[in-house]
Design a protein around this motif. Structure first.
Motif, mmCIF file in Angstrom:
data_model
loop_
_atom_site.group_PDB
_atom_site.id
_atom_site.type_symbol
_atom_site.label_atom_id
_atom_site.label_comp_id
_atom_site.label_asym_id
_atom_site.label_seq_id
_atom_site.Cartn_x
_atom_site.Cartn_y
_atom_site.Cartn_z
ATOM 1 N N GLY A 40 37.106 22.941 46.105
ATOM 2 C CA GLY A 40 38.133 23.953 45.894
ATOM 3 C C GLY A 40 39.349 23.423 45.160
ATOM 4 N N LEU A 41 39.556 22.100 45.174
ATOM 5 C CA LEU A 41 40.685 21.522 44.451
ATOM 6 C C LEU A 41 40.498 21.612 42.943
ATOM 7 C CD1 LEU A 41 41.513 20.511 47.270
ATOM 8 C CD2 LEU A 41 42.273 18.393 46.179
ATOM 9 N N GLY A 42 39.322 22.043 42.509
ATOM 10 C CA GLY A 42 39.127 22.286 41.083
ATOM 11 C C GLY A 42 39.977 23.436 40.569
ATOM 12 N N TRP A 43 40.453 24.308 41.471
ATOM 13 C CA TRP A 43 41.407 25.345 41.071
ATOM 14 C C TRP A 43 42.768 24.683 40.896
ATOM 15 C CZ3 TRP A 43 39.463 29.711 39.459
ATOM 16 C CH2 TRP A 43 38.260 30.174 39.987
ATOM 17 N N PRO A 44 43.342 24.681 39.710
ATOM 18 C CA PRO A 44 44.575 23.925 39.453
ATOM 19 C C PRO A 44 45.765 24.419 40.270
ATOM 20 C CG PRO A 44 43.480 24.550 37.400
ATOM 21 C CD PRO A 44 42.803 25.317 38.498
ATOM 22 N N GLU A 45 46.603 23.483 40.671
ATOM 23 C CA GLU A 45 47.753 23.807 41.518
ATOM 24 C C GLU A 45 48.680 24.857 40.901
ATOM 25 O OE1 GLU A 45 47.891 22.739 44.526
ATOM 26 O OE2 GLU A 45 46.276 21.262 44.380
ATOM 27 N N PRO A 46 49.064 24.755 39.627
ATOM 28 C CA PRO A 46 49.973 25.775 39.080
ATOM 29 C C PRO A 46 49.354 27.172 39.093
ATOM 30 C CG PRO A 46 49.920 23.828 37.672
ATOM 31 C CD PRO A 46 48.798 23.668 38.652
ATOM 32 N N GLY A 66 33.678 18.169 48.643
ATOM 33 C CA GLY A 66 34.971 17.958 49.273
ATOM 34 C C GLY A 66 34.885 17.569 50.730
ATOM 35 N N ARG A 67 35.681 18.235 51.574
ATOM 36 C CA ARG A 67 35.752 17.912 53.000
ATOM 37 C C ARG A 67 34.843 18.780 53.860
ATOM 38 N NH1 ARG A 67 42.339 16.981 53.753
ATOM 39 N NH2 ARG A 67 42.448 15.150 52.366
ATOM 40 N N SER A 68 34.076 19.658 53.223
ATOM 41 C CA SER A 68 33.118 20.455 53.984
ATOM 42 C C SER A 68 31.901 19.601 54.341
ATOM 43 C CB SER A 68 32.693 21.686 53.178
ATOM 44 O OG SER A 68 33.783 22.587 53.038
ATOM 45 N N THR A 69 31.041 20.130 55.200
ATOM 46 C CA THR A 69 29.871 19.392 55.672
ATOM 47 C C THR A 69 28.912 19.099 54.523
ATOM 48 O OG1 THR A 69 30.043 20.479 57.818
ATOM 49 C CG2 THR A 69 27.923 19.448 57.281
ATOM 50 N N TRP A 70 28.471 17.849 54.448
ATOM 51 C CA TRP A 70 27.445 17.440 53.490
ATOM 52 C C TRP A 70 26.147 17.286 54.281
ATOM 53 C CZ3 TRP A 70 28.621 14.760 48.419
ATOM 54 C CH2 TRP A 70 29.937 15.009 48.001
ATOM 55 N N ALA A 71 25.235 18.236 54.132
ATOM 56 C CA ALA A 71 24.036 18.205 54.978
ATOM 57 C C ALA A 71 22.757 18.579 54.232
ATOM 58 C CB ALA A 71 24.222 19.158 56.163
ATOM 59 N N GLU A 200 40.739 14.785 38.799
ATOM 60 C CA GLU A 200 39.578 14.172 39.445
ATOM 61 C C GLU A 200 39.982 13.104 40.457
ATOM 62 O OE1 GLU A 200 36.472 15.009 39.445
ATOM 63 O OE2 GLU A 200 36.704 16.636 37.995
ATOM 64 N N ARG A 201 41.064 12.391 40.207
ATOM 65 C CA ARG A 201 41.553 11.417 41.202
ATOM 66 C C ARG A 201 41.936 12.120 42.500
ATOM 67 N NH1 ARG A 201 42.178 6.282 39.569
ATOM 68 N NH2 ARG A 201 42.675 5.827 37.377
ATOM 69 N N ARG A 202 42.589 13.280 42.380
ATOM 70 C CA ARG A 202 42.993 14.018 43.577
ATOM 71 C C ARG A 202 41.775 14.564 44.325
ATOM 72 N NH1 ARG A 202 45.454 18.313 42.059
ATOM 73 N NH2 ARG A 202 45.766 17.965 39.831
ATOM 74 N N ILE A 203 40.753 14.976 43.580
ATOM 75 C CA ILE A 203 39.536 15.455 44.225
ATOM 76 C C ILE A 203 38.835 14.316 44.963
ATOM 77 C CG2 ILE A 203 37.212 16.356 43.783
ATOM 78 C CD1 ILE A 203 38.491 18.046 41.525
ATOM 79 N N ILE A 204 38.792 13.138 44.365
ATOM 80 C CA ILE A 204 38.186 11.970 45.023
ATOM 81 C C ILE A 204 38.963 11.608 46.282
ATOM 82 C CG2 ILE A 204 37.818 9.469 44.790
ATOM 83 C CD1 ILE A 204 37.057 10.027 41.842
ATOM 84 N N GLY A 208 37.163 11.747 49.771
ATOM 85 C CA GLY A 208 36.932 10.470 50.449
ATOM 86 C C GLY A 208 35.750 9.699 49.893
ATOM 87 N N ARG A 209 35.233 10.143 48.745
ATOM 88 C CA ARG A 209 34.142 9.437 48.075
ATOM 89 C C ARG A 209 34.177 9.833 46.602
ATOM 90 N NH1 ARG A 209 28.863 12.178 50.779
ATOM 91 N NH2 ARG A 209 30.257 12.590 52.546
ATOM 92 N N TYR A 210 33.634 8.958 45.748
ATOM 93 C CA TYR A 210 33.648 9.284 44.327
ATOM 94 C C TYR A 210 32.270 9.646 43.790
ATOM 95 C CZ TYR A 210 31.999 4.458 43.538
ATOM 96 O OH TYR A 210 31.290 3.289 43.549
#
Length: 295
Positions: A40-46, A66-71, A200-204, A208-210
């Motif tokens: 969701g951080l792909g949506w730009p802040e401005p 992102g921070r959602s479940t990876w399953a 992309e740095r902020r998304i990583i 918590g992983r790249y």
């Protein structure tokens, strides 16, 4: 950047989705639905901040981003499940109906919600996507063009998507992501590599992983067509035309508008399949005009 609140919602047994809300709690809800493999951080802040001046804006991480479940590797799911996650986010946040804004796969998922849960949608703005319909495209001269004859994905994009992604470390992955955005941008607007690298740095950092997500590309995409349901659509839909779009180039947006009885078709000059700073203002203005928040 405006203040935001974060919350997890249960989408399915063992599946938690990260959400963020921004803007007045009593404002009309607006849910942003990102593309495949995208946080969701792909949506730009401005862009988010501009919408949050008038809406309770929600963005979220798809499962396996992102921070959602990876399953997916232990519990695979079809692409259609990602559309049901939209409804789960609304349910989890106590929202009866929301405006939807969908990009790329997010535009397809939004179509599934329009078809299967129209009562949950106040309006929809769709971009960078194709119609989930077999209805032919009617050209301006009246000629009917079968869906399979509409333009395909640009060769440069297909070539990049076909490359194996090896792990050469975080900086190499950032290089790859920036090049990916350059290709998706379509080349009509100046490309700011530093801006996309920072994104992309902020998304990583958020994730918590790249290592890039891959689940959505492996998920079963059967059963997505909704030709008849979309033909009966009465929810106000706006289709964004991106003249530099390399994935679903024109006339895909015009075809989409026909298939969904769109009430508004808006071109954003220079827009491709990415969201660089130059389009944040015009795109936010288009969304807000469609939701009735402005003019």
């Amino acid at each position: 950047m405006q203040r935001s609140t974060q919350q997890y919602v249960e989408a399915a047994p063992g599946i938690r989705l990260w959400t963020e809300q921004r803007g007045p709690a009593d404002a009309p809800p607006l849910l942003l639905v990102m593309g495949a493999q995208a946080s969701g951080l792909g949506w730009p802040e401005p862009f988010v901040d501009a919408l949050a001046e008038h809406h309770r804006v929600i963005r979220y991480d798809h499962r396996d981003t992102g921070r959602s479940t990876w399953a997916f590797d232990t519990d695979p799911y079809p692409v259609a499940a990602l559309a049901e996650d939209i409804v789960a986010v609304l349910d989890g946040l106590g929202i009866a109906r929301a405006h939807l804004v969908g990009l790329s796969l997010g535009g397809m998922l939004s179509q599934l919600v329009l078809a299967d849960h129209p009562d949950r949608v106040s309006s929809a703005t769709l971009m960078g996507t194709c119609a989930l319909s077999t209805r032919p495209y009617t050209a301006p001269d009246g000629t009917e063009v079968p869906v399979e004859e509409l333009p395909g994905i640009a060769p440069e994009v297909l070539e990049m998507w076909a490359r194996p992604v090896a792990d050469h470390g975080e900086e190499a992955e950032l290089d790859r992501c920036v090049e990916h955005w350059r290709v998706l941008g379509g080349g009509r607007l100046p490309f700011d590599a530093a801006w996309f690298r920072d994104l992309e740095r902020r998304i990583i950092a958020h994730t918590g992983r790249y290592a890039p997500p891959t689940a959505h590309g492996r998920a079963d995409d059967a059963g997505l067509l909704r030709t008849e349901e979309l033909a009966a659509n009465r929810v106000p839909v706006q289709v964004i035309v991106a003249p530099a779009e390399p994935v679903f180039p024109p006339p895909h947006p015009q075809h989409l508008a026909q298939c969904l009885n769109a009430v508004r078709v808006t071109e954003i000059p220079g827009l491709g399949h990415a969201l660089p700073p130059a389009v944040h203002g015009p795109l936010a203005a288009a969304v807000l005009a469609h939701t009735g928040a402005t003019g």
